[in-house]
Motif scaffolding. Sequence first.
Motif, PDB file in Angstrom:
ATOM      1  N   SER A  27      10.705  -0.826  -4.428  1.00 52.26           N
ATOM      2  CA  SER A  27      10.026   0.419  -4.784  1.00 52.26           C
ATOM      3  C   SER A  27       9.169   0.331  -6.035  1.00 52.26           C
ATOM      4  O   SER A  27       8.380   1.235  -6.298  1.00 52.26           O
ATOM      5  CB  SER A  27      11.057   1.537  -4.967  1.00 52.26           C
ATOM      6  OG  SER A  27      11.733   1.773  -3.750  1.00 52.26           O
ATOM      7  N   GLY A  28       9.304  -0.731  -6.823  1.00 50.83           N
ATOM      8  CA  GLY A  28       8.482  -0.839  -8.013  1.00 50.83           C
ATOM      9  C   GLY A  28       9.157  -1.617  -9.121  1.00 50.83           C
ATOM     10  O   GLY A  28      10.201  -2.252  -8.927  1.00 50.83           O
ATOM     11  N   LEU A 129       5.671  -9.998  -7.579  1.00 46.17           N
ATOM     12  CA  LEU A 129       6.674  -9.265  -6.812  1.00 46.17           C
ATOM     13  C   LEU A 129       6.054  -8.574  -5.603  1.00 46.17           C
ATOM     14  O   LEU A 129       6.652  -8.526  -4.530  1.00 46.17           O
ATOM     15  CB  LEU A 129       7.355  -8.232  -7.709  1.00 46.17           C
ATOM     16  CG  LEU A 129       8.217  -8.797  -8.847  1.00 46.17           C
ATOM     17  CD1 LEU A 129       8.734  -7.672  -9.737  1.00 46.17           C
ATOM     18  CD2 LEU A 129       9.371  -9.634  -8.314  1.00 46.17           C
ATOM     19  N   ALA A 130       4.840  -8.052  -5.781  1.00 48.03           N
ATOM     20  CA  ALA A 130       4.164  -7.400  -4.658  1.00 48.03           C
ATOM     21  C   ALA A 130       3.804  -8.404  -3.576  1.00 48.03           C
ATOM     22  O   ALA A 130       3.988  -8.155  -2.378  1.00 48.03           O
ATOM     23  CB  ALA A 130       2.912  -6.682  -5.157  1.00 48.03           C
ATOM     24  N   ASP A 131       3.329  -9.577  -3.989  1.00 54.88           N
ATOM     25  CA  ASP A 131       2.862 -10.572  -3.026  1.00 54.88           C
ATOM     26  C   ASP A 131       3.993 -11.312  -2.336  1.00 54.88           C
ATOM     27  O   ASP A 131       3.939 -11.584  -1.131  1.00 54.88           O
ATOM     28  CB  ASP A 131       1.944 -11.588  -3.726  1.00 54.88           C
ATOM     29  CG  ASP A 131       0.613 -10.993  -4.145  1.00 54.88           C
ATOM     30  OD1 ASP A 131       0.310  -9.863  -3.721  1.00 54.88           O
ATOM     31  OD2 ASP A 131      -0.107 -11.655  -4.920  1.00 54.88           O
ATOM     32  N   ALA A 136       6.522  -2.649  -3.868  1.00 52.14           N
ATOM     33  CA  ALA A 136       5.405  -1.713  -3.799  1.00 52.14           C
ATOM     34  C   ALA A 136       4.396  -1.893  -4.926  1.00 52.14           C
ATOM     35  O   ALA A 136       3.245  -1.494  -4.805  1.00 52.14           O
ATOM     36  CB  ALA A 136       5.931  -0.274  -3.820  1.00 52.14           C
ATOM     37  N   GLY A 137       4.829  -2.504  -6.034  1.00 57.87           N
ATOM     38  CA  GLY A 137       3.917  -2.726  -7.142  1.00 57.87           C
ATOM     39  C   GLY A 137       3.760  -1.537  -8.063  1.00 57.87           C
ATOM     40  O   GLY A 137       3.010  -1.588  -9.034  1.00 57.87           O
ATOM     41  N   THR A 163      -2.366   0.657 -17.263  1.00 63.10           N
ATOM     42  CA  THR A 163      -2.603  -0.620 -17.941  1.00 63.10           C
ATOM     43  C   THR A 163      -1.833  -1.757 -17.280  1.00 63.10           C
ATOM     44  O   THR A 163      -2.363  -2.853 -17.083  1.00 63.10           O
ATOM     45  CB  THR A 163      -2.205  -0.517 -19.427  1.00 63.10           C
ATOM     46  OG1 THR A 163      -3.072   0.408 -20.083  1.00 63.10           O
ATOM     47  CG2 THR A 163      -2.300  -1.861 -20.128  1.00 63.10           C
ATOM     48  N   PHE A 164      -0.565  -1.509 -16.909  1.00 66.49           N
ATOM     49  CA  PHE A 164       0.273  -2.570 -16.363  1.00 66.49           C
ATOM     50  C   PHE A 164      -0.015  -2.869 -14.890  1.00 66.49           C
ATOM     51  O   PHE A 164       0.405  -3.903 -14.387  1.00 66.49           O
ATOM     52  CB  PHE A 164       1.750  -2.211 -16.521  1.00 66.49           C
ATOM     53  CG  PHE A 164       2.235  -2.194 -17.938  1.00 66.49           C
ATOM     54  CD1 PHE A 164       2.164  -3.332 -18.727  1.00 66.49           C
ATOM     55  CD2 PHE A 164       2.777  -1.042 -18.489  1.00 66.49           C
ATOM     56  CE1 PHE A 164       2.619  -3.325 -20.043  1.00 66.49           C
ATOM     57  CE2 PHE A 164       3.237  -1.014 -19.796  1.00 66.49           C
ATOM     58  CZ  PHE A 164       3.150  -2.156 -20.577  1.00 66.49           C
ATOM     59  N   THR A 165      -0.700  -1.976 -14.209  1.00 65.81           N
ATOM     60  CA  THR A 165      -0.951  -2.193 -12.781  1.00 65.81           C
ATOM     61  C   THR A 165      -2.300  -2.835 -12.509  1.00 65.81           C
ATOM     62  O   THR A 165      -2.627  -3.111 -11.358  1.00 65.81           O
ATOM     63  CB  THR A 165      -0.861  -0.869 -12.005  1.00 65.81           C
ATOM     64  OG1 THR A 165      -1.788   0.071 -12.547  1.00 65.81           O
ATOM     65  CG2 THR A 165       0.538  -0.292 -12.067  1.00 65.81           C
TER      66      THR A 165
END
Length: 280
Positions: A27-28, A129-131, A136-137, A163-165
């Motif tokens: 979830s993130g 983590l997303a890849d 979910a990122g 900023t972090f995304t």
Amino acid sequence: MARPSKYVSRSDLGWGTSPAASADPRSGLVVHYDSSNQNLANRDHSACLTYWRNTRAFHTGPSRGWVDIGYSWLACAHGYVIDGRGPRREQAAQPGGNRTHYSVTLATGPTDTITDAQINAVRELRQWLADDYSNAGTVLGHRDFIATSCPGDRAYSMVRDGTFTQAPGPITGGEGSLLGLKEGDGLLPGAPVEGVKAVQRLIVAAGFGTTLDPDGVDGRWGPATSEGLLQARRYVGSGVSSIKSMTGESYAQLIRACARREAERAVSGLGAPVDGDDGS
């Protein structure tokens, strides 16, 4: 995407596989900080490793009694991502999200520097983590789960303004870059909306959000934002009588105002307990 370019694994730390329960957080990613300043940005990277080992000893010791260090990772001031519990493990970092979200701590206190390298470390971690782990990122702050000051007002403003995304690379938000505002252009109609929103959120965090009424955090820089920044600067001793532009000095004083306000809240009992408090 390969794992972050500067990565310290559990085996590098001399730790075996985490004994924490298996999980598949999708979830993130949740950002945390420390309850006190560590000054790691001004010390050698070895100090970050020492801090991390000491944190694990505290979390697994008699005060906490957890099976492992509470967090998934540390993003250190020198740009390294350092293994905590690591991928596919439950954490003890944020109640209500220990099995659904990963956690990363910046190991910064209320007035510690958040470096560009540290921001990029979080960005690389999030993208990895997303890849590779179908995450979910989404990036959240600890305070999105419970009432706490964590991850601090400065880091939380970066959570909120995206900023972090952003993709890893040059910082267009955060402490080192005036949140996307070039010096001198802060009052211009074309100033970046997200940068203005981030400054406005810091004005709120410094305790001067009422100056932004009735529009609040709207991304438009007008007299209300200038007045909020002016009051925040005066709060930390500036003798400035008007705001003509968003300068580096303005931003530094705004950050100090947030830190001072956060410290006052802690003294008055409105602050947060030491981070990592739900005991998984």
